[in-house]
Design an enzyme around this catalytic site. Structure first.
Site, PDB file in Angstrom:
ATOM      1  N   LYS A 124       0.862  -1.188   0.000  1.00 47.23           N
ATOM      2  CA  LYS A 124       0.000   0.000   0.000  1.00 47.23           C
ATOM      3  C   LYS A 124       0.893   1.232   0.000  1.00 47.23           C
ATOM      4  CE  LYS A 124      -4.351   1.170   0.144  1.00 47.23           C
ATOM      5  NZ  LYS A 124      -5.512   0.512  -0.499  1.00 47.23           N
ATOM      6  N   ASP A 164      -6.836   4.337  -4.898  1.00 46.10           N
ATOM      7  CA  ASP A 164      -7.557   4.191  -3.626  1.00 46.10           C
ATOM      8  C   ASP A 164      -8.199   5.556  -3.391  1.00 46.10           C
ATOM      9  OD1 ASP A 164      -7.926   2.350  -1.147  1.00 46.10           O
ATOM     10  OD2 ASP A 164      -7.263   4.190  -0.215  1.00 46.10           O
TER      11      ASP A 164
END
Ligand code: NDP
Length: 445
Positions: A124, A164
């Site tokens: 991430k 995201d």
């Protein structure tokens, strides 16, 4: 496994990383039993190794705004675990971004990616940059400056970031453009790309579609479906709009959407032209929630409130972490909710989850429910490698099948003697076992 000792050691090593510690505790609690049944995990130090990222890169992102003022943001990439494939996970641009949030998301991503059945490790990244109110030129310059550092550690077989919160098709385009220039190659290094340059059809709506397919499987265990069901959804971003669209297609009625300042309750249902209207506002970076209540007068705006006070059959939190607390869960239960499916990552607090499980409400965590997004990213990687582009129907069939498979894995590992499916446990155990056995096979690295 001495859970409390592991957690207190981690708290000492990473003080104040609240979200990361919350996510680790949730997973460890669920896998404790299978971990203890397999002493080879303990002797190979699987736990100690899986809770620490392989590496974390942080970097400075200097950029110049439209008034020639210089700004400096922080960029991050957390490469958490690469046991089953290249690191894979989104980039988040939001002022709240910090290392704890990215470590929690990267940790969750390991198990989510494992559940998809595709070969992808967990990662991430992102930045504390706030895209809100920025011009197109400012967004482009920021994305280019961000990629100037990030490109050094990513690659189609190494680490493949995606979008995201705050990172959609436009930002992926600007970052890809800079990567291509620096690396002198056209590869599948990012997913969520435009359709004309390697993107997969259906990727933008895949997370929301997949979440609804998963919820459909949950309802199916009780012989139910979405037809005639009232559905409360939060947010109206990448995930929420796909979910709203698919619930409508399956015959349900969505009555809420939300933003950070409050929620909309629309008793007539949010569908058709109303969705298009919000997508137009979103495309031009405008607020959605308040204008909706002016445009459609039957809808009510509830300032500073969350949608969970509305009577509904299915609740799908699709906005952000910890947006559904104990009091919200209590209201949902009192109002007879039958199914809660998390479209966002960790939107429910541990106290809320415990209440759903105690009251035997069907509840499934984001890592299972929203895995359709990364699964379709995996399908984009496959298409890039094959230099092929599948049609919508093919992608949708594969996505639907993957969501059914994930549900089956959760059921297999989470079904209790009384028939209740503990999806938290099921998802964590299924995701963990695959990664842990790959780590065993590969030795201590
Ligand atoms: P977006 O930024 O596109 O959408 C987030 C939405 O939530 C926006 O409508 C935003 O409103 C709203 N929102 C933000 N903060 C709050 C809050 N405190 N209360 C209520 N609403 C809020 O993000 P995504 O849809 O991409 O992501 C949503 C969640 O889903 C995140 O947890 C993400 O990690 C997860 N996820 C996303 C995937 C994807 O494919 N995009 C894949 C898997 C998981 P506003 O715009 O006004 O700020």
């Amino acid at each position: 496994m001495n859970l409390e000792k592991i957690m207190s050691d981690l708290e000492k090593k990473h003080p104040g990383e609240v979200e990361y510690l919350q996510a680790v505790r949730e997973v460890l609690e669920s896998i404790e039993e299978v971990y203890n049944e397999n002493p080879q995990f303990e002797s190979a130090g699987i736990l100690e190794r899986i809770v620490e990222p392989d590496r974390v890169l942080t970097f400075k992102v200097p950029w110049v705004d439209d008034n020639n003022k210089v700004h400096v943001n922080i960029g991050y990439r957390v490469q958490f675990n690469g046991a089953i494939g290249p690191y894979k996970g989104g980039l988040r641009f939001h002022p709240s971004v910090n290392l704890s949030i990215l470590k929690f998301l990267g940790f969750e991503q390991i198990f989510k990616n494992s559940l998809t059945t595709l070969p992808m490790g967990g990662g991430k990244g992102g930045s504390d940059f706030d895209p809100k109110g920025k011009s197109n030129g400012e967004i482009m310059r920021f994305c280019q400056a961000f990629m100037l550092e990030l490109w050094k550690i990513i690659g189609p077989e190494t680490d493949v970031p995606a979008g995201d919160i705050g990172v959609g098709g436009r930002e992926i385009g600007y970052m890809y453009g800079m990567y291509k220039k620096l690396a002198s190659e056209h590869t599948g290094v990012l997913t969520g790309k435009g359709r004309n340059w390697g993107g997969s059809i259906l990727r933008p709506e895949a997370t929301g579609f997949g979440a609804v397919y998963f919820a459909q499987e949950m309802l199916g265990t009780k012989g139910l479906d979405f037809k005639g069901k009232t559905v409360a959804i939060s947010g109206f971003g990448n995930v929420a709009w796909g979910a709203v669209t698919k619930v409508n297609e399956l015959g349900g009625k969505v009555v809420t959407i939300s933003g950070p300042d409050g929620y909309i309750y629309d008793p007539d249902g949010i569908s058709g032209r109303k969705i298009d209207y919000m997508l137009e506002l979103r495309a031009s970076n405008q607020d959605i929630v308040k204008p909706y209540s002016y445009e459609f007068p039957n809808a009510q705006f509830h300032q500073g409130k969350r949608p969970w006070e509305v009577k509904c059959d299915v609740a799908m939190p699709c906005a952000t972490q910890n947006e559904l607390g104990f009091e919200d869960a209590k209201k949902l239960v009192e109002n007879g909710v039958m199914c809660v499916a998390e479209g966002a990552n960790m939107p429910s607090t541990p106290e809320a989850i415990n209440l759903f499980i105690e009251k035997k409400v069907m509840f499934a965590p984001g890592k299972a429910v929203n895995a359709g997004g990364v699964a379709t990213s995996g399908l984009e990687m496959t298409q890039n490698t094959m230099k092929l582009s599948w049609q919508a129907e093919e992608v949708d069939i594969r996505l639907h099948q993957i969501m059914k498979d994930i549900h089956a894995q959760c059921e297999k590992h989470g079904k209790q003697a009384d028939g209740y499916i503990n999806y938290v446990k099921g998802a964590n155990i299924a995701g963990f076992l695959k990664v842990a056995s790959a780590m065993l096979d590969q030795g201590v690295v």
